[in-house]
Scaffold this active site. Structure first.
Site, PDB file in Angstrom:
ATOM      1  N   TYR A   1      -3.066  -0.169   9.956  1.00 29.70           N
ATOM      2  CA  TYR A   1      -2.928  -0.537   8.535  1.00 29.70           C
ATOM      3  C   TYR A   1      -1.523  -0.199   8.044  1.00 29.70           C
ATOM      4  O   TYR A   1      -0.874  -1.005   7.377  1.00 29.70           O
ATOM      5  CB  TYR A   1      -3.988   0.221   7.742  1.00 29.70           C
ATOM      6  CG  TYR A   1      -4.119  -0.109   6.289  1.00 29.70           C
ATOM      7  CD1 TYR A   1      -3.566   0.734   5.327  1.00 29.70           C
ATOM      8  CD2 TYR A   1      -4.813  -1.227   5.851  1.00 29.70           C
ATOM      9  CE1 TYR A   1      -3.701   0.463   3.974  1.00 29.70           C
ATOM     10  CE2 TYR A   1      -4.961  -1.510   4.497  1.00 29.70           C
ATOM     11  CZ  TYR A   1      -4.402  -0.658   3.563  1.00 29.70           C
ATOM     12  OH  TYR A   1      -4.541  -0.927   2.226  1.00 29.70           O
TER      13      TYR A   1
ATOM     14  N   SER B   1       0.844  -1.199   0.000  1.00 27.17           N
ATOM     15  CA  SER B   1       0.000   0.000   0.000  1.00 27.17           C
ATOM     16  C   SER B   1       0.876   1.244   0.000  1.00 27.17           C
ATOM     17  O   SER B   1       2.082   1.142   0.232  1.00 27.17           O
ATOM     18  CB  SER B   1      -0.846   0.010   1.297  1.00 27.17           C
ATOM     19  OG  SER B   1      -1.375   1.296   1.576  1.00 27.17           O
TER      20      SER B   1
END
Ligand code: GCO
Length: 260
Positions: free
Chosen positions: A157, A144
């Site tokens: 995250y 990501s």
């Protein structure tokens, strides 16, 4: 170009029932791979398998939780017994909980780390045994922007995706001698169900991303298919421990003021 040909390849895509996972799976199928889709939601799985079959792709689905190593072992053995081998593993299944770090319950933090970081480790450890026996294999971890950048409310995250980048590099180090390539793909901001809450017209984050992204748009899931096929094919046989960021240029730039 035969080096991108995935005929006779068995590709396992975790979380391949929708969004980025489905788009990457379709890319691998178009290159000739047979799909093995994992998920946790029966109706999503049924709908996804129908979509794959309607498009003429060979696809089989398995419902299990990648964070449960007992269950995962059982299903990986079942996949090997049914399909004979696993050539490609795409660790795509992931969750996000947007909560500021000051008040985020530890349980939520642990859950995100479990799915987004421990899950890929469990699946990689289980699947690589067959690849080591056959002295070939491809593992692709879906990272990501948060593997590189922080942002308010996504600390768990970011910790998981940062960890996944380094897990990718470490597994690449340990398994390259077996002709196994472990790499990652780092999607930028994509139009998926996961980003829906922050991609609403008029939502400040929506405007921010369009302005912050040199391509001046959100990514379409199909924008990931090319990188997935490259990292799954012989074209990347000497590519190891790399993260390909497919982000419309976000990481390449400091960004620009909204009046530019
Ligand atoms: C967020 C987004 C991101 C994207 C993606 C960016 O809340 O910032 O959901 O996490 O989904 O991971 O690369």
């Amino acid at each position: 170009m035969t080096i991108f040909n995935l005929h006779n390849n068995i590709a396992v895509i975790t979380g391949g029932t929708h969004g980025l996972g489905m788009a990457m799976a379709e890319g691998l199928a178009q290159a000739g791979a047979e799909l093995v889709i994992t998920g946790t939601t029966p109706d999503k799985m049924d709908a996804a398998l129908k979509e794959y079959h309607d498009k003429g792709y060979k696809a089989t689905g398995y419902l299990f939780d990648v964070t449960n190593e007992i269950e995962a072992e059982k299903f990986v053995q079942k996949i090997l017994a049914t399909h004979g081998k696993i050539d490609i593993l795409v660790n795509n299944a992931g969750i996000i909980k947007r909560e500021i770090a000051l008040t985020m319950p530890v349980l939520d933090f642990r859950k995100v780390i479990d799915v987004d970081l421990v899950g890929p480790f469990i699946m990689s450890q289980l699947v690589v045994k067959n690849m080591i026996e056959r002295k070939e294999g491809k593992i692709i971890n879906i990272c990501s922007m948060m593997s590189e950048l922080g942002r308010n409310s996504v600390s768990a995250y970011a910790a998981a995706k940062g960890g996944l980048k380094m897990l990718t590099r470490n597994l690449a180090t340990e398994w390259a001698p077996y002709n196994i390539q472990v790499n990652g793909i780092g999607p930028g901001y994509f139009a998926t169900s996961q980003t829906e809450p922050i991609r609403v017209d008029g939502h400040p984050f929506n405007e921010f991303i369009i302005n912050r992204t040199p391509a001046a748009r959100w990514g379409n899931p199909s924008d990931l298919a090319g990188a997935a096929v490259f990292l799954a094919s012989k074209a990347s046989d000497f590519v190891n421990g790399q993260i390909i960021y497919v982000d419309g240029g976000i990481l390449a730039t400091i960004g620009k003021p909204s009046n530019e």
